[in-house]
Design a protein around this motif. Structure first.
Motif, short mmCIF file in Angstrom:
data_model
loop_
_atom_site.label_atom_id
_atom_site.label_comp_id
_atom_site.label_asym_id
_atom_site.label_seq_id
_atom_site.Cartn_x
_atom_site.Cartn_y
_atom_site.Cartn_z
N GLN A 1 -4.14 0.80 -6.67
CA GLN A 1 -3.65 -0.19 -5.83
C GLN A 1 -2.22 -0.07 -5.29
O GLN A 1 -2.02 0.21 -3.96
CB GLN A 1 -3.82 -1.87 -6.42
CG GLN A 1 -5.24 -2.07 -6.44
CD GLN A 1 -5.87 -2.13 -5.33
OE1 GLN A 1 -5.89 -2.61 -4.41
NE2 GLN A 1 -7.14 -1.45 -5.31
N GLN A 2 -1.27 0.44 -6.21
CA GLN A 2 -0.05 0.73 -5.88
C GLN A 2 0.06 2.17 -4.99
O GLN A 2 0.75 2.26 -4.04
CB GLN A 2 0.94 1.03 -7.12
CG GLN A 2 2.45 1.15 -6.68
CD GLN A 2 2.90 0.20 -5.95
OE1 GLN A 2 2.89 -1.07 -6.24
NE2 GLN A 2 4.15 0.60 -5.02
N SER A 3 -0.90 2.92 -5.49
CA SER A 3 -0.85 4.33 -4.75
C SER A 3 -1.26 4.03 -3.49
O SER A 3 -0.71 4.74 -2.33
CB SER A 3 -1.73 5.26 -5.67
OG SER A 3 -1.82 6.34 -4.82
N GLU B 1 -4.92 -1.34 -16.08
CA GLU B 1 -3.76 -0.50 -15.78
C GLU B 1 -4.03 0.55 -14.72
O GLU B 1 -3.13 0.99 -13.68
CB GLU B 1 -3.08 -0.05 -16.98
CG GLU B 1 -3.92 0.99 -17.73
CD GLU B 1 -4.79 0.31 -18.87
OE1 GLU B 1 -5.19 0.85 -19.62
OE2 GLU B 1 -5.21 -1.02 -18.71
N VAL B 2 -5.09 1.10 -14.66
CA VAL B 2 -5.75 2.14 -13.60
C VAL B 2 -5.91 1.39 -12.47
O VAL B 2 -5.48 2.22 -11.67
CB VAL B 2 -7.01 2.95 -14.22
CG1 VAL B 2 -7.52 3.85 -13.06
CG2 VAL B 2 -6.52 3.64 -15.55
N LEU C 1 -4.50 -1.24 -11.33
CA LEU C 1 -3.39 -1.37 -10.49
C LEU C 1 -2.59 -0.25 -10.04
O LEU C 1 -1.88 -0.34 -8.81
CB LEU C 1 -2.26 -2.32 -11.54
CG LEU C 1 -3.09 -3.85 -11.91
CD1 LEU C 1 -2.00 -4.12 -13.17
CD2 LEU C 1 -2.82 -4.55 -10.81
N ALA C 2 -2.45 0.74 -10.98
CA ALA C 2 -2.06 2.01 -10.11
C ALA C 2 -2.77 2.66 -9.05
O ALA C 2 -1.81 3.07 -8.15
CB ALA C 2 -2.01 3.20 -11.35
#
Length: 75
Positions: free
Chosen positions: A52-54, A46-47, A49-50
């Motif tokens: 990557q989104q950022s 989850e970290v 993916l966050a």
């Protein structure tokens, strides 16, 4: 996907330099320890993916190119 069965205290080795150790099992929760070289990034998914989104958001333009041209043109 490779699925392995391990007991508390047992481990697996990945790429000769990363060890995953089962440190505790409590009901449906498993605690693992990871021994890896410092240059290997270890993140919870989850970290990851966050982050990557950022990164995607930071790389995308926040201003319309046409608007930018209006700002920089001399009048």
């Amino acid at each position: 996907m490779l699925i392995l069965t391990r007991k508390k205290g047992q481990s697996i080795v990945i790429n000769n330099n990363i060890e995953i150790v089962i440190s505790a099992i409590d009901g449906d929760q498993v605690k693992i320890g990871i021994v890896a070289p410092s240059e290997v990034n270890v993140l919870r998914k989850e970290v990851y993916l966050a982050v990557q989104q950022s990164n995607r958001e930071a790389a995308s333009p926040r201003i319309n190119l046409a608007e930018l041209k209006k700002i920089t043109r001399p009048k």
